[in-house]
Structures are given as C-alpha cells and as structure tokens.
Design a protein around this motif. Structure first.
Motif, mmCIF file in Angstrom:
data_model
loop_
_atom_site.group_PDB
_atom_site.id
_atom_site.type_symbol
_atom_site.label_atom_id
_atom_site.label_comp_id
_atom_site.label_asym_id
_atom_site.label_seq_id
_atom_site.Cartn_x
_atom_site.Cartn_y
_atom_site.Cartn_z
ATOM 1 N N THR A 1 -72.286 20.933 -20.632
ATOM 2 C CA THR A 1 -71.191 20.531 -19.737
ATOM 3 C C THR A 1 -70.834 21.601 -18.714
ATOM 4 O O THR A 1 -69.845 21.465 -18.010
ATOM 5 C CB THR A 1 -69.932 20.202 -20.550
ATOM 6 N N ARG B 1 -65.682 18.107 -18.366
ATOM 7 C CA ARG B 1 -65.186 17.747 -19.703
ATOM 8 C C ARG B 1 -64.621 16.338 -19.690
ATOM 9 O O ARG B 1 -64.046 15.914 -18.697
ATOM 10 C CB ARG B 1 -64.074 18.690 -20.132
ATOM 11 N N GLU B 2 -64.763 15.665 -20.824
ATOM 12 C CA GLU B 2 -64.122 14.358 -20.938
ATOM 13 C C GLU B 2 -62.627 14.594 -21.082
ATOM 14 O O GLU B 2 -62.171 15.337 -21.944
ATOM 15 C CB GLU B 2 -64.660 13.576 -22.136
ATOM 16 N N ASP C 1 -63.107 7.194 -20.495
ATOM 17 C CA ASP C 1 -63.672 6.842 -19.186
ATOM 18 C C ASP C 1 -63.138 7.687 -18.033
ATOM 19 O O ASP C 1 -63.041 7.220 -16.903
ATOM 20 C CB ASP C 1 -63.450 5.356 -18.881
ATOM 21 N N TYR D 1 -63.329 11.906 -16.569
ATOM 22 C CA TYR D 1 -63.833 13.264 -16.730
ATOM 23 C C TYR D 1 -63.140 14.175 -15.731
ATOM 24 O O TYR D 1 -62.845 13.777 -14.607
ATOM 25 C CB TYR D 1 -65.352 13.308 -16.502
ATOM 26 N N THR E 1 -67.169 9.067 -14.333
ATOM 27 C CA THR E 1 -68.323 9.272 -15.216
ATOM 28 C C THR E 1 -68.706 10.751 -15.239
ATOM 29 O O THR E 1 -68.389 11.503 -14.316
ATOM 30 C CB THR E 1 -69.554 8.473 -14.747
ATOM 31 N N GLU E 2 -69.425 11.145 -16.282
ATOM 32 C CA GLU E 2 -69.877 12.535 -16.382
ATOM 33 C C GLU E 2 -70.858 12.870 -15.255
ATOM 34 O O GLU E 2 -70.795 13.940 -14.654
ATOM 35 C CB GLU E 2 -70.523 12.788 -17.735
#
Length: 88
Positions: free
Chosen positions: A15, A32-33, A37, A39, A65-66
């Motif tokens: 990450t 990071r989350e 849904d 980030y 989204t990541e």
C-alpha cells in the motif's frame, strides 16, 4: 512524461511507494482503506536517511477504489514537483 523526466518509477510495495530523489529528499505515497468502498491516499515528504527529521504531509485525499487512489497519489506527487499541492 514528467515521471520519466525525473527518473521516477512508481514501484508500489503493497500500500505504499517510496521515492528517493536525493540523499536528503524522499517521498512516501500511501494508500489505505478508509471505510467501506473508500480509500484515502497521502503524499508525505520525508528525509530518507534521518528519522529525526519530521515528515511533512503534503496532501491527503479520497478515492472510491485502491487502483484509483494509487493513480491519484502518483498524479498528486507529480503535481507537487511542478508546484504546490492543494489539500482537500
């Protein structure tokens, strides 16, 4: 491309992505989350070899989204190289 002009490669390790521009200037891009849904992505200016020098957070933003967060972190870093980054 600006990244290529500076010899920058975005090599993500999980990450985060560490970028060393010189012996005393580096950056960490971090994803990071934040919640379901969502980030958060950050760009920090760091001293790569001296932990006594405080890190400076240049900005922190959100993405759905990541993958989008990583892409946006890279774009924010490149904008910083061209001028100041505005924090949302």
């Amino acid at each position: 491309m600006l990244a290529e002009n500076h010899g920058i490669s975005f090599d993500w390790n999980g990450t985060f992505c560490e970028i060393h521009l010189s012996d005393d200037l580096g950056y960490i891009l971090d994803v990071r989350e934040w919640c379901v849904d969502r980030y958060v992505y950050m760009v920090d200016k760091v001293h790569p070899h001296d932990n006594d020098v405080p890190d400076i957070t240049l900005g922190q933003w959100h993405a759905p989204t990541e993958a989008e967060a990583r892409s946006n972190a890279e774009k924010a870093f490149l904008r910083h190289l061209s001028g100041p980054v505005l924090v949302q």
